[in-house]
Design a protein around this motif. Structure first.
Motif, PDB file in Angstrom:
ATOM      1  N   THR B 163       0.870  -1.177   0.000  1.00 29.86           N
ATOM      2  CA  THR B 163       0.000   0.000   0.000  1.00 29.86           C
ATOM      3  C   THR B 163       0.907   1.226   0.000  1.00 29.86           C
ATOM      4  O   THR B 163       1.823   1.328   0.820  1.00 29.86           O
ATOM      5  N   PHE B 164       0.644   2.127  -0.950  1.00 30.74           N
ATOM      6  CA  PHE B 164       1.478   3.314  -1.129  1.00 30.74           C
ATOM      7  C   PHE B 164       0.784   4.520  -0.508  1.00 30.74           C
ATOM      8  O   PHE B 164      -0.400   4.734  -0.750  1.00 30.74           O
ATOM      9  N   VAL B 165       1.521   5.284   0.276  1.00 33.75           N
ATOM     10  CA  VAL B 165       0.941   6.483   0.878  1.00 33.75           C
ATOM     11  C   VAL B 165       1.568   7.707   0.198  1.00 33.75           C
ATOM     12  O   VAL B 165       2.788   7.847   0.173  1.00 33.75           O
ATOM     13  N   VAL B 166       0.692   8.538  -0.378  1.00 30.64           N
ATOM     14  CA  VAL B 166       1.141   9.701  -1.132  1.00 30.64           C
ATOM     15  C   VAL B 166       0.658  10.967  -0.431  1.00 30.64           C
ATOM     16  O   VAL B 166      -0.486  11.040   0.015  1.00 30.64           O
ATOM     17  N   GLN B 167       1.551  11.923  -0.309  1.00 32.70           N
ATOM     18  CA  GLN B 167       1.187  13.208   0.287  1.00 32.70           C
ATOM     19  C   GLN B 167       1.766  14.325  -0.564  1.00 32.70           C
ATOM     20  O   GLN B 167       2.958  14.308  -0.866  1.00 32.70           O
TER      21      GLN B 167
END
Lengths: 149, 200
Positions: B163-167
């Motif tokens: 799971t990739f977390v993008v901000q």
């Protein structure tokens, strides 16, 4: 009756050999035609126990699967870790063997019974009947609750 | 009173120092990327094209999978739902969970979105043409390949289950499938929630 007794005595250990600890059938979105069932098989006998298949009235086919995550980089470059991330998949297996006195837990990320081609969407809380087929002809019926977990 | 001044000064400096300690001292459970990589995409949603840049002001959690995936994908999707539900309504407004199907042959944008929304109505499901999906997957370092092929429409897909977390358009955190398998490790749920809160 007296004549039946030896047969009953002969059958009884076979029935007592397998204990199924119930798990659950995963509630999946209605757009998904397949789901997974989880449970734990306990072998109380002195011989290995082999689960070879299962049947259920709610799906057209049940197959045994095991998740895999290969860590071998050289051999099969198409599996395992790619760019540092785990690549997961699952594979059908012909049987699941439970050693004498042992148990095998079917859990997310490990073994599961794949219920393929659901004949209708399942509802949370309902019980799904599953007949487990073991090598040697033994059949064990279980009812597993449907839950999103 | 005068002789207490040095003590006041020391206490004041200590207080100031405490305020200056970086608040990012949270020790991440997931893999924090120290050199966040810019990422972006345009894919098809149920109501037309969706760009990652549309969620610039949100923390975006992206999971690549496919609908005909009975074990790995629901395990992660159910965990993402649990994580999302642990957040306060205010925090949820600043988080978007996106499911991207790597199986556009079988999953239309509508199916991908219905799938995502079955886990939580606020989730979004996307896909695109095989070429578009391939390009996005390459940008994220996601690998996928058909396996156990039994015929058209009857196959499985091996895929990267991170799971990739993008901000702010940058990839900041990775969560491996093990860390999101709460069915096996219930203790991981608060750790993942704490990671998101540290980023929010």
């Amino acid at each position: 009756m007296k004549r039946l007794l030896p047969i009953l005595l002969f059958l009884f250990p076979a029935l007592a050999q397998v204990v199924v600890e119930p798990g659950w059938v995963r509630l999946v979105p209605p757009v998904v035609p397949d789901t997974a069932a989880y449970l734990t098989l306990v072998n109380r006998g002195r011989t290995p126990l082999r689960l070879v298949g299962a049947e259920t009235p709610v799906a057209s086919r049940v197959s045994l699967h095991r998740d895999h995550q290969e860590h071998n980089h050289q051999q099969h470059n198409h599996q395992g870790h790619k760019g540092g991330h785990a690549v997961l998949g699952m594979r059908p297996v012909p049987y699941v063997e439970v050693p004498p006195g042992g148990k095998v837990a079917f859990r997310p990320g490990g073994y599961h019974l794949m219920l393929e081609g659901l004949k209708r969407p399942l509802k949370a809380g309902e019980k799904v009947e599953l007949t487990l087929l073991f090598q040697g002809g033994l059949k064990v019926k279980v009812a597993l609750p449907v839950a999103m977990r | 009173m005068k002789r207490f001044w040095p003590a006041f000064l020391v206490l004041g400096l200590l207080g100031l120092g405490y305020l200056l300690v970086p608040r990012g001292s949270h020790s991440f459970f997931g893999t924090r990327l120290l050199n966040p990589k810019p990422v972006g995409f345009t894919l098809e949603g149920p109501k037309g094209p969706v760009r990652l840049a549309d969620f610039r002001d949100k923390l975006v959690l992206i999971f690549f999978g496919f609908v005909h995936c009975p074990d790995v994908c629901p395990t992660t999707m159910i965990s993402l739902k649990q994580v999302y539900e642990k957040l306060s309504p205010e925090e949820r407004r600043r988080v978007q969970v996106i499911f991207i199907s790597v199986d556009p042959e079988r999953d239309t944008p509508e199916i991908a979105d219905q799938y995502a929304k079955a886990f939580h109505p606020a989730f979004l499901g996307l896909t695109g043409s095989p070429e578009e999906v391939q390009e996005v997957a390459r940008a994220f370092g996601v690998y996928y390949q058909k396996t156990a092929y039994r015929g058209p429409g009857a196959y499985l897909v091996d895929h990267t289950a991170t799971t990739f977390v993008v901000q702010g358009g940058r990839l900041v955190l990775l969560l491996s499938p093990d860390k999101l398998n709460f069915a096996q490790n219930p203790g991981y749920l608060p750790k993942v929630v704490a990671d998101l809160r540290a980023l929010l």
